[in-house]
Design a protein around this motif. Structure first.
Motif, PDB file in Angstrom:
ATOM      1  N   UNK A 151     -17.891   0.490   5.930  1.00 51.96           N
ATOM      2  CA  UNK A 151     -17.500   1.482   6.940  1.00 51.96           C
ATOM      3  C   UNK A 151     -18.612   1.644   7.969  1.00 51.96           C
ATOM      4  N   UNK A 152     -19.845   1.727   7.491  1.00 51.36           N
ATOM      5  CA  UNK A 152     -20.987   1.917   8.389  1.00 51.36           C
ATOM      6  C   UNK A 152     -21.213   0.701   9.289  1.00 51.36           C
ATOM      7  N   UNK A 153     -21.159  -0.492   8.722  1.00 50.61           N
ATOM      8  CA  UNK A 153     -21.510  -1.703   9.469  1.00 50.61           C
ATOM      9  C   UNK A 153     -20.329  -2.274  10.244  1.00 50.61           C
ATOM     10  N   UNK A 154     -19.143  -2.304   9.617  1.00 53.73           N
ATOM     11  CA  UNK A 154     -17.986  -2.950  10.232  1.00 53.73           C
ATOM     12  C   UNK A 154     -17.064  -1.979  10.967  1.00 53.73           C
ATOM     13  N   UNK A 155     -17.165  -0.695  10.608  1.00 58.78           N
ATOM     14  CA  UNK A 155     -16.268   0.286  11.204  1.00 58.78           C
ATOM     15  C   UNK A 155     -14.955   0.429  10.451  1.00 58.78           C
ATOM     16  N   UNK A 156     -14.811  -0.257   9.340  1.00 57.14           N
ATOM     17  CA  UNK A 156     -13.648  -0.143   8.455  1.00 57.14           C
ATOM     18  C   UNK A 156     -14.099  -0.374   7.026  1.00 57.14           C
ATOM     19  N   UNK A 157     -13.303   0.118   6.095  1.00 57.66           N
ATOM     20  CA  UNK A 157     -13.673   0.086   4.685  1.00 57.66           C
ATOM     21  C   UNK A 157     -13.035  -1.101   3.980  1.00 57.66           C
ATOM     22  N   UNK A 158     -13.852  -1.908   3.339  1.00 61.55           N
ATOM     23  CA  UNK A 158     -13.357  -2.982   2.474  1.00 61.55           C
ATOM     24  C   UNK A 158     -13.285  -2.407   1.063  1.00 61.55           C
ATOM     25  N   UNK A 159     -12.077  -2.272   0.506  1.00 65.79           N
ATOM     26  CA  UNK A 159     -11.930  -1.656  -0.820  1.00 65.79           C
ATOM     27  C   UNK A 159     -12.167  -2.664  -1.947  1.00 65.79           C
ATOM     28  N   UNK A 160     -13.382  -3.183  -2.045  1.00 66.90           N
ATOM     29  CA  UNK A 160     -13.667  -4.273  -2.978  1.00 66.90           C
ATOM     30  C   UNK A 160     -13.348  -3.914  -4.428  1.00 66.90           C
ATOM     31  N   UNK A 161     -13.638  -2.678  -4.836  1.00 66.91           N
ATOM     32  CA  UNK A 161     -13.352  -2.274  -6.212  1.00 66.91           C
ATOM     33  C   UNK A 161     -11.884  -2.409  -6.564  1.00 66.91           C
ATOM     34  N   UNK A 162     -11.002  -1.995  -5.663  1.00 64.30           N
ATOM     35  CA  UNK A 162      -9.567  -2.141  -5.895  1.00 64.30           C
ATOM     36  C   UNK A 162      -9.082  -3.551  -5.602  1.00 64.30           C
ATOM     37  N   UNK A 163      -9.730  -4.222  -4.672  1.00 60.36           N
ATOM     38  CA  UNK A 163      -9.324  -5.584  -4.312  1.00 60.36           C
ATOM     39  C   UNK A 163      -9.434  -6.536  -5.495  1.00 60.36           C
ATOM     40  N   UNK A 164     -10.328  -6.234  -6.419  1.00 60.71           N
ATOM     41  CA  UNK A 164     -10.443  -7.021  -7.661  1.00 60.71           C
ATOM     42  C   UNK A 164      -9.093  -7.095  -8.359  1.00 60.71           C
ATOM     43  N   UNK A 165      -8.330  -6.012  -8.299  1.00 61.46           N
ATOM     44  CA  UNK A 165      -7.010  -5.951  -8.934  1.00 61.46           C
ATOM     45  C   UNK A 165      -5.920  -6.434  -7.991  1.00 61.46           C
ATOM     46  N   UNK A 166      -5.975  -5.967  -6.742  1.00 62.77           N
ATOM     47  CA  UNK A 166      -4.914  -6.270  -5.794  1.00 62.77           C
ATOM     48  C   UNK A 166      -4.780  -7.757  -5.522  1.00 62.77           C
ATOM     49  N   UNK A 167      -5.887  -8.485  -5.480  1.00 64.92           N
ATOM     50  CA  UNK A 167      -5.799  -9.919  -5.206  1.00 64.92           C
ATOM     51  C   UNK A 167      -5.046 -10.644  -6.325  1.00 64.92           C
ATOM     52  N   UNK A 168      -4.987 -10.010  -7.492  1.00 60.21           N
ATOM     53  CA  UNK A 168      -4.237 -10.582  -8.628  1.00 60.21           C
ATOM     54  C   UNK A 168      -2.839  -9.978  -8.743  1.00 60.21           C
ATOM     55  N   UNK A 169      -2.459  -9.133  -7.769  1.00 60.46           N
ATOM     56  CA  UNK A 169      -1.119  -8.565  -7.754  1.00 60.46           C
ATOM     57  C   UNK A 169      -0.943  -7.363  -8.656  1.00 60.46           C
TER      58      UNK A 169
END
Length: 179
Positions: A105-123
């Motif tokens: 959020x600080x660097x890119x201006x948007x939030x990468x939800x990496x903690x949840x993406x661990x699950x979401x990328x697997x559906x």
């Protein structure tokens, strides 16, 4: 020219015979944080401004290493998470924070939800967080709407595409190589 080709190839992925990806009942019931390595393509669109590239992601329960590469393969950004926190390297600079979400959020201006993406990328929905599946198969969790797409002709334990939308941000992941 390479950017136009890659953008076109991302759009063309929608032309194949697609269906809503639904994880097996067993994988949904037995959600475990398993290690994986995956690479593929990524597109990001924020307020109508988009970019495309490739990603390589090595995930372990205690650490992550995510590299985002240009369409030609050079590393644009590198995100590393471990017990000491998170660091992001891009444009010859390094930023650090306690967690991925606040750092991005600080660097890119948007939030990468990496903690949840661990699950979401697997559906899968992230555990321990409220979620809802809509009638169209999309998942709503932590303010994100996630659509999982599979190739109707090729069975797979994982989605072929993950479309994520929140506020003015749209992320599209096309995982291609699981290890």
């Amino acid at each position: 020219m390479a950017m136009a080709w890659l953008a076109g190839s991302l759009l063309l992925t929608g032309c194949a015979s697609e269906s809503v990806f639904r994880p097996s009942a067993a994988s949904t019931a037995n959600r475990q944080d398993i290690p994986f390595n995956v690479s593929g393509r990524i597109s990001v669109n924020m307020d109508g401004k988009g970019s495309v590239g490739q990603f390589d992601w090595a995930h372990r329960a205690t650490d992550d290493l995510l590299s985002v590469n240009s369409p030609l393969g050079s590393t644009v950004a590198r995100l590393q998470r471990d017990a000491s926190g998170v660091s992001l390297q891009a444009d010859g600079k390094t930023w650090q924070a306690a967690d991925v979400e606040s750092l991005t959020q600080e660097v890119l201006g948007w939030t990468l939800p990496l903690g949840n993406l661990v699950w979401w990328i697997r559906g899968l929905p992230a555990p321990d967080e409220p979620y809802r599946f809509a009638d169209d198969g999309s998942l709503t969790q932590q303010g994100w709407t996630i659509r999982f797409v599979s190739d109707a002709d090729v069975p797979s334990p994982y989605p072929k595409r993950v479309d994520m939308q929140r506020d003015r941000l749209t992320l599209r992941l096309l995982p291609q190589n699981w290890h």
